[in-house]
Design a protein around this motif. Structure first.
Motif, PDB file in Angstrom:
ATOM      1  N   THR A   1       0.895  -1.194   0.347  1.00 28.72           N
ATOM      2  CA  THR A   1      -0.116  -0.050   0.293  1.00 28.72           C
ATOM      3  C   THR A   1       1.408   1.038  -0.007  1.00 28.72           C
ATOM      4  OG1 THR A   1      -0.101  -0.009   2.345  1.00 28.72           O
ATOM      5  CG2 THR A   1      -2.004  -1.266   1.660  1.00 28.72           C
ATOM      6  N   ILE A   2       0.148   2.085  -0.262  1.00 27.59           N
ATOM      7  CA  ILE A   2       0.847   3.766   0.044  1.00 27.59           C
ATOM      8  C   ILE A   2       1.965   3.869   0.809  1.00 27.59           C
ATOM      9  CG2 ILE A   2       0.510   6.204   0.438  1.00 27.59           C
ATOM     10  CD1 ILE A   2       1.234   4.383  -3.183  1.00 27.59           C
ATOM     11  N   GLU A   3       0.568   4.188   2.232  1.00 25.33           N
ATOM     12  CA  GLU A   3       1.130   3.167   3.984  1.00 25.33           C
ATOM     13  C   GLU A   3       2.520   3.136   3.824  1.00 25.33           C
ATOM     14  OE1 GLU A   3      -2.264   3.411   2.558  1.00 25.33           O
ATOM     15  OE2 GLU A   3      -2.779   5.310   2.879  1.00 25.33           O
ATOM     16  N   GLN A   4       2.564   1.813   3.101  1.00 16.00           N
ATOM     17  CA  GLN A   4       3.457   0.902   3.458  1.00 16.00           C
ATOM     18  C   GLN A   4       4.523   0.685   2.997  1.00 16.00           C
ATOM     19  OE1 GLN A   4       1.377  -2.443   1.850  1.00 16.00           O
ATOM     20  NE2 GLN A   4       1.063  -3.956   4.188  1.00 16.00           N
ATOM     21  N   THR A   5       4.699   1.234   2.028  1.00 13.08           N
ATOM     22  CA  THR A   5       5.249   2.284   0.500  1.00 13.08           C
ATOM     23  C   THR A   5       6.001   3.096   1.674  1.00 13.08           C
ATOM     24  OG1 THR A   5       4.184   1.423  -1.026  1.00 13.08           O
ATOM     25  CG2 THR A   5       5.882   2.972  -1.147  1.00 13.08           C
ATOM     26  N   GLU A   6       5.446   3.779   1.943  1.00 19.13           N
ATOM     27  CA  GLU A   6       5.626   5.614   2.726  1.00 19.13           C
ATOM     28  C   GLU A   6       6.531   4.811   3.811  1.00 19.13           C
ATOM     29  OE1 GLU A   6       6.785   8.768   1.906  1.00 19.13           O
ATOM     30  OE2 GLU A   6       5.256   8.396  -0.074  1.00 19.13           O
ATOM     31  N   LEU A   7       6.575   4.054   4.624  1.00 19.04           N
ATOM     32  CA  LEU A   7       7.071   3.445   5.812  1.00 19.04           C
ATOM     33  C   LEU A   7       8.730   2.560   5.398  1.00 19.04           C
ATOM     34  CD1 LEU A   7       7.603   2.779   9.527  1.00 19.04           C
ATOM     35  CD2 LEU A   7       5.959   0.631   8.631  1.00 19.04           C
ATOM     36  N   SER A   8       8.429   1.672   3.928  1.00 18.79           N
ATOM     37  CA  SER A   8       9.836   1.238   3.825  1.00 18.79           C
ATOM     38  C   SER A   8      10.641   2.184   2.930  1.00 18.79           C
ATOM     39  CB  SER A   8       9.479   0.592   2.491  1.00 18.79           C
ATOM     40  OG  SER A   8       7.916  -0.415   3.010  1.00 18.79           O
ATOM     41  N   ILE A   9      10.348   3.934   2.516  1.00 23.57           N
ATOM     42  CA  ILE A   9      10.753   4.329   3.032  1.00 23.57           C
ATOM     43  C   ILE A   9      11.615   5.415   3.591  1.00 23.57           C
ATOM     44  CG2 ILE A   9      11.251   7.295   1.331  1.00 23.57           C
ATOM     45  CD1 ILE A   9       8.994   6.128  -1.035  1.00 23.57           C
TER      46      ILE A   9
END
Length: 136
Positions: A55-63
């Protein structure tokens, strides 16, 4: 070992679990990058989410997690090497990575061939860096 990490390496690490990810989180490297690298990566967060199945939220957290391992260097610390970098590199948008490497007298970690084509700064591909790192 201190290295300038290129945006393509960060993108690769965000796409899927890999040796690249392992190396970033291994603490064997001191990673630095131009401050604009984070903005550049965030520009592609939608594409990263789509390609990685997150998800976008998971991606932002990964970043955020990956960039917690990377020290971002402000432009004023390497800008004085811009003209030299522009003369040496074919892909002009990547001049900040080369200028930072010159300023810090450190190698670059990138899989982009144009970094390999210049001779002023040592460039390691992921494969070369893995081979160079001591195994523990």
């Amino acid at each position: 070992m201190r290295v300038v990490i290129d945006a393509n390496i960060v993108l690769a690490a965000l796409m899927k679990p890999s040796k690249t990810q392992e190396l970033i989180y291994s603490k064997k490297l001191q990673l630095i990058s131009p401050e604009f690298c984070l903005k550049e990566i965030r520009k592609y967060s939608g594409l990263i989410a789509e390609k990685s199945g997150k998800t976008i939220e998971q991606t932002e957290l990964s970043i955020e997690l990956i960039f917690s391992e990377i020290k971002l260097i402000p432009k004023q610390d390497y800008y004085m090497h811009k003209q030299t970098a522009l003369k040496l590199i074919k892909d002009k948008k990547d001049w900040p990575f080369l200028a930072l490497a010159i300023a810090e007298n450190t190698p670059i970690w990138s899989n982009d061939k144009h970094f390999q084509d210049q001779q002023q700064v040592k460039t390691y591909t992921t494969k070369e860096l893995i081979e160079k790192m001591p195994q523990t």
